[in-house]
Design a protein around this motif. Structure first.
Motif, PDB file in Angstrom:
ATOM      1  N   GLU A  48       0.829  -1.209   0.000  1.00 28.65           N
ATOM      2  CA  GLU A  48       0.000   0.000   0.000  1.00 28.65           C
ATOM      3  C   GLU A  48       0.864   1.259   0.000  1.00 28.65           C
ATOM      4  N   PRO A  49       1.497   1.572  -1.139  1.00 29.77           N
ATOM      5  CA  PRO A  49       2.281   2.811  -1.217  1.00 29.77           C
ATOM      6  C   PRO A  49       1.355   4.018  -1.034  1.00 29.77           C
ATOM      7  N   LYS A  50       1.851   5.046  -0.349  1.00 30.31           N
ATOM      8  CA  LYS A  50       1.033   6.224  -0.048  1.00 30.31           C
ATOM      9  C   LYS A  50       1.345   7.416  -0.933  1.00 30.31           C
ATOM     10  N   CYS A  51       2.188   7.226  -1.951  1.00 26.70           N
ATOM     11  CA  CYS A  51       2.441   8.307  -2.914  1.00 26.70           C
ATOM     12  C   CYS A  51       2.859   7.697  -4.241  1.00 26.70           C
ATOM     13  N   GLY A  52       2.751   8.474  -5.274  1.00 23.15           N
ATOM     14  CA  GLY A  52       3.078   7.999  -6.616  1.00 23.15           C
ATOM     15  C   GLY A  52       4.537   7.605  -6.776  1.00 23.15           C
ATOM     16  N   PHE A  53       5.448   8.364  -6.170  1.00 23.98           N
ATOM     17  CA  PHE A  53       6.871   8.053  -6.297  1.00 23.98           C
ATOM     18  C   PHE A  53       7.182   6.711  -5.630  1.00 23.98           C
ATOM     19  N   SER A  54       6.596   6.490  -4.454  1.00 21.73           N
ATOM     20  CA  SER A  54       6.802   5.205  -3.776  1.00 21.73           C
ATOM     21  C   SER A  54       6.210   4.071  -4.606  1.00 21.73           C
ATOM     22  N   ARG A  55       5.041   4.303  -5.180  1.00 26.30           N
ATOM     23  CA  ARG A  55       4.387   3.283  -6.012  1.00 26.30           C
ATOM     24  C   ARG A  55       5.273   2.929  -7.218  1.00 26.30           C
ATOM     25  N   THR A  57       8.509   3.300  -7.494  1.00 26.09           N
ATOM     26  CA  THR A  57       9.722   2.627  -7.014  1.00 26.09           C
ATOM     27  C   THR A  57       9.445   1.156  -6.748  1.00 26.09           C
ATOM     28  N   ILE A  58       8.308   0.870  -6.120  1.00 21.41           N
ATOM     29  CA  ILE A  58       7.923  -0.520  -5.852  1.00 21.41           C
ATOM     30  C   ILE A  58       7.749  -1.279  -7.167  1.00 21.41           C
ATOM     31  N   GLU A  59       7.119  -0.664  -8.145  1.00 18.58           N
ATOM     32  CA  GLU A  59       6.942  -1.311  -9.448  1.00 18.58           C
ATOM     33  C   GLU A  59       8.293  -1.649 -10.074  1.00 18.58           C
ATOM     34  N   ILE A  60       9.249  -0.736  -9.957  1.00 21.02           N
ATOM     35  CA  ILE A  60      10.588  -0.977 -10.507  1.00 21.02           C
ATOM     36  C   ILE A  60      11.255  -2.137  -9.775  1.00 21.02           C
ATOM     37  N   LEU A  61      11.235  -2.090  -8.445  1.00 26.09           N
ATOM     38  CA  LEU A  61      11.880  -3.147  -7.659  1.00 26.09           C
ATOM     39  C   LEU A  61      11.215  -4.502  -7.896  1.00 26.09           C
ATOM     40  N   ASP A  62       9.887  -4.508  -7.974  1.00 26.22           N
ATOM     41  CA  ASP A  62       9.184  -5.759  -8.269  1.00 26.22           C
ATOM     42  C   ASP A  62       9.556  -6.279  -9.660  1.00 26.22           C
ATOM     43  N   ASP A 106      14.298   9.363  -9.365  1.00 28.68           N
ATOM     44  CA  ASP A 106      14.990   9.803 -10.586  1.00 28.68           C
ATOM     45  C   ASP A 106      16.320   9.068 -10.772  1.00 28.68           C
ATOM     46  N   ILE A 107      17.079   8.937  -9.697  1.00 28.94           N
ATOM     47  CA  ILE A 107      18.368   8.237  -9.764  1.00 28.94           C
ATOM     48  C   ILE A 107      18.137   6.762 -10.077  1.00 28.94           C
ATOM     49  N   ILE A 108      17.125   6.175  -9.442  1.00 32.85           N
ATOM     50  CA  ILE A 108      16.797   4.768  -9.692  1.00 32.85           C
ATOM     51  C   ILE A 108      16.486   4.561 -11.172  1.00 32.85           C
ATOM     52  N   LYS A 109      15.686   5.452 -11.747  1.00 30.29           N
ATOM     53  CA  LYS A 109      15.346   5.346 -13.177  1.00 30.29           C
ATOM     54  C   LYS A 109      16.594   5.475 -14.051  1.00 30.29           C
ATOM     55  N   GLU A 110      17.480   6.420 -13.714  1.00 31.15           N
ATOM     56  CA  GLU A 110      18.717   6.591 -14.484  1.00 31.15           C
ATOM     57  C   GLU A 110      19.576   5.336 -14.415  1.00 31.15           C
ATOM     58  N   MET A 111      19.640   4.747 -13.217  1.00 33.05           N
ATOM     59  CA  MET A 111      20.479   3.566 -13.041  1.00 33.05           C
ATOM     60  C   MET A 111      19.876   2.341 -13.742  1.00 33.05           C
ATOM     61  N   ILE A 112      18.562   2.302 -13.864  1.00 36.74           N
ATOM     62  CA  ILE A 112      17.912   1.225 -14.618  1.00 36.74           C
ATOM     63  C   ILE A 112      18.290   1.362 -16.097  1.00 36.74           C
ATOM     64  N   GLU A 113      18.211   2.598 -16.623  1.00 33.30           N
ATOM     65  CA  GLU A 113      18.547   2.840 -18.037  1.00 33.30           C
ATOM     66  C   GLU A 113      19.991   2.479 -18.347  1.00 33.30           C
TER      67      GLU A 113
END
Length: 167
Positions: A48-55, A57-62, A106-113
């Motif tokens: 149950e993420p409480k904000c869009g950024f957390s949501r 991030t969870i989608e990326i990690l999952d 933002d950093i997580i997204k850059e590191m994924i790319e």
């Protein structure tokens, strides 16, 4: 208040337990950061993420099949504010790997790319992989209730007695 000493009959003062030493905020933060190889400080929980950024991030990690711990920063205002200062990062979520701040979304997204994050994140093992690793850990593996020094059922106790008799 005094208590009777049963050995000699003389009263003894009751010892006061030492006062609990409160951990400093920095100590608490270090413990939390290192509670898991990969630790996410987020608003809410993975379910149950409480904000869009957390949501996101969870989608990326999952999507990475990541094995990670999490802490809901909305549950502790002292941790929420203290971690911003401690990590010198003003926003959430914050991702740590091996006790080091990776950054926010933002950093997580850059590191994924760039492909960097995929190599850093510990992966969840499926049940078959976990069982294979466990069963190959030693020449003889026993799955039981309790442990060898403290079996928690009669069957486990009997098995430990049998094995001790073979040594």
């Amino acid at each position: 208040k005094l208590v009777q000493n049963p050995d000699i009959g003389a009263p003894l003062p009751l010892a006061k337990p030492p006062p609990k030493k409160e951990k400093s905020l920095d100590e608490r933060l270090k413990e939390l950061i290192n509670a898991s190889k990969c630790m996410l400080f987020m608003k809410g929980s993975p379910k149950e993420p409480k904000c869009g950024f957390s949501r996101q991030t969870i989608e990326i990690l999952d999507g990475l099949n990541a094995e990670f711990g999490h802490f809901d920063i909305l549950s502790d205002e002292e941790v929420r504010q203290g971690l911003k200062t401690f990590s010198n990062w003003p926003t959430y979520p914050q991702l740590y790997v091996d006790g080091e701040l990776i950054g926010g979304l933002d950093i997580i997204k850059e590191m994924i790319e760039s492909g960097d994050l995929q190599t850093m994140i510990p992966k969840k093992q499926n049940l078959d992989e976990r069982l294979k690793a466990l069963t190959n850990k030693a020449p003889l593996m026993i799955f039981m209730k309790g442990n060898r020094d403290g079996p928690k059922c009669g069957f486990s106790r009997q098995l430990m007695e049998i094995l001790q008799g073979t040594v």
